[in-house]
Design a protein around this motif. Structure first.
Motif, short mmCIF file in Angstrom:
data_model
loop_
_atom_site.label_atom_id
_atom_site.label_comp_id
_atom_site.label_asym_id
_atom_site.label_seq_id
_atom_site.Cartn_x
_atom_site.Cartn_y
_atom_site.Cartn_z
N GLU A 122 0.80 -1.22 0.00
CA GLU A 122 0.00 0.00 0.00
C GLU A 122 0.84 1.27 0.00
N ASN A 123 2.05 1.21 0.54
CA ASN A 123 2.91 2.40 0.58
C ASN A 123 3.93 2.42 -0.55
N VAL A 166 -1.96 2.37 -2.81
CA VAL A 166 -3.39 2.55 -2.61
C VAL A 166 -4.02 3.28 -3.79
N GLN A 167 -3.40 4.39 -4.23
CA GLN A 167 -3.92 5.13 -5.39
C GLN A 167 -3.93 4.26 -6.63
N HIS A 169 -4.18 1.07 -6.78
CA HIS A 169 -5.24 0.08 -6.65
C HIS A 169 -6.59 0.69 -6.98
N HIS A 170 -6.85 1.88 -6.46
CA HIS A 170 -8.10 2.57 -6.76
C HIS A 170 -8.20 2.91 -8.25
N LEU A 177 -3.71 -5.52 -3.33
CA LEU A 177 -3.02 -4.58 -2.45
C LEU A 177 -2.59 -5.33 -1.18
N THR A 179 -0.66 -5.01 2.69
CA THR A 179 -0.23 -4.10 3.74
C THR A 179 1.29 -4.11 3.81
#
Length: 261
Positions: A122-123, A166-167, A169-170, A177, A179
């Protein structure tokens, strides 16, 4: 062989792991790109594979291509080698999955986009910062519109802004995604659920079916974009200035461009 990339077989030889093995930056220089190309060449006829994972040693997937190799006199070979590698990845016999942590930039991001799917923490940071160096990314210009649509591709290329995992993935670029620190566990679960229980033959033909736009972009659009880069952009003094400024760790001194003169 310089040892900058390697291949490992897992899950009873049904999954191949292609590893970028020059941490922490995993720069896609001539040696690494050549080794990756050779590895994918050896996998071309492995119709028994259910998945091919492209991953990395160290905390980052890849900081991108070698900046030194983007200077005039070397850039022609660098673009040709990278384009050849991306076309070989897009011809792989099984679904290709990029496993991304940390920085995934420039040529490294283009390599991830040549894969069928991306699994990312995610990061993670994904992007094409080339505009900051006074150039543009030919392969990303071909692949990003296919992957995320023209509007989002335009924004990434013209602004040079990164997307977090995260972006991404969206935005539909990242399929799964993870963690922070859980990339391998998420990847293993994804492969177990979606690939190991499937027919390798069905996966082979399904990947050929869904890759048609990517293959077309790499075969038709990328050569034209490479010519735009080499025959027009590289005539501009700002192209070399941005590269030199990066290597000299200083701010670029942009000249006033007179495009077309």
């Amino acid at each position: 062989m310089s040892g900058k990339a390697r291949v490992e077989l897992q899950n009873d030889d049904r999954v191949a792991r292609v590893v970028l093995a020059s941490p922490k930056a995993n720069i896609l220089d001539e040696a690494m790109v050549t080794e990756l190309d050779q590895i994918f060449r050896t996998l071309e006829w492995r119709r028994d594979l259910c998945a091919i994972v492209v991953t990395s040693d160290g905390p980052h997937f890849s900081f991108g291509a070698s900046v030194e190799e983007h200077l005039p006199g070397r850039i022609e070979g660098a673009l040709a080698r990278l384009g050849g590698l991306l076309r070989r990845v897009a011809a792989a016999p099984a679904p290709t999955i990029a496993a991304v942590r940390g920085q995934c930039l420039g040529g490294g991001f283009e390599l991830a986009m040549a894969c069928d799917l991306i699994v990312a923490e995610e990061n993670a940071q994904l992007g094409v910062p080339e505009i900051r160096l006074g150039v543009f990314p030919p392969a990303a210009s071909a692949l990003l519109p296919v992957r995320i649509g023209a509007a989002r591709a335009t924004s990434m290329i013209l602004t040079g802004r990164n997307w977090s995992g995260v972006q991404a993935h969206h935005g539909g670029l990242v399929a799964e995604l993870a963690t922070e620190g859980q990339l391998e566990d998420s990847l293993a679960a994804f492969i177990d659920e979606c690939f190991l229980s499937r027919s390798a033959a069905a996966l082979h033909y399904a990947t050929r079916a869904v890759r048609r736009q990517v293959v077309r972009a790499l075969a038709e659009d990328l050569p034209a974009l490479d010519r735009l880069y080499l025959e027009e952009l590289m005539r501009e003094p700002n192209a070399a200035e941005g590269i030199h400024a990066f290597l000299e760790r200083r701010d670029p001194r942009w000249s006033r461009s007179e495009v077309g003169k």
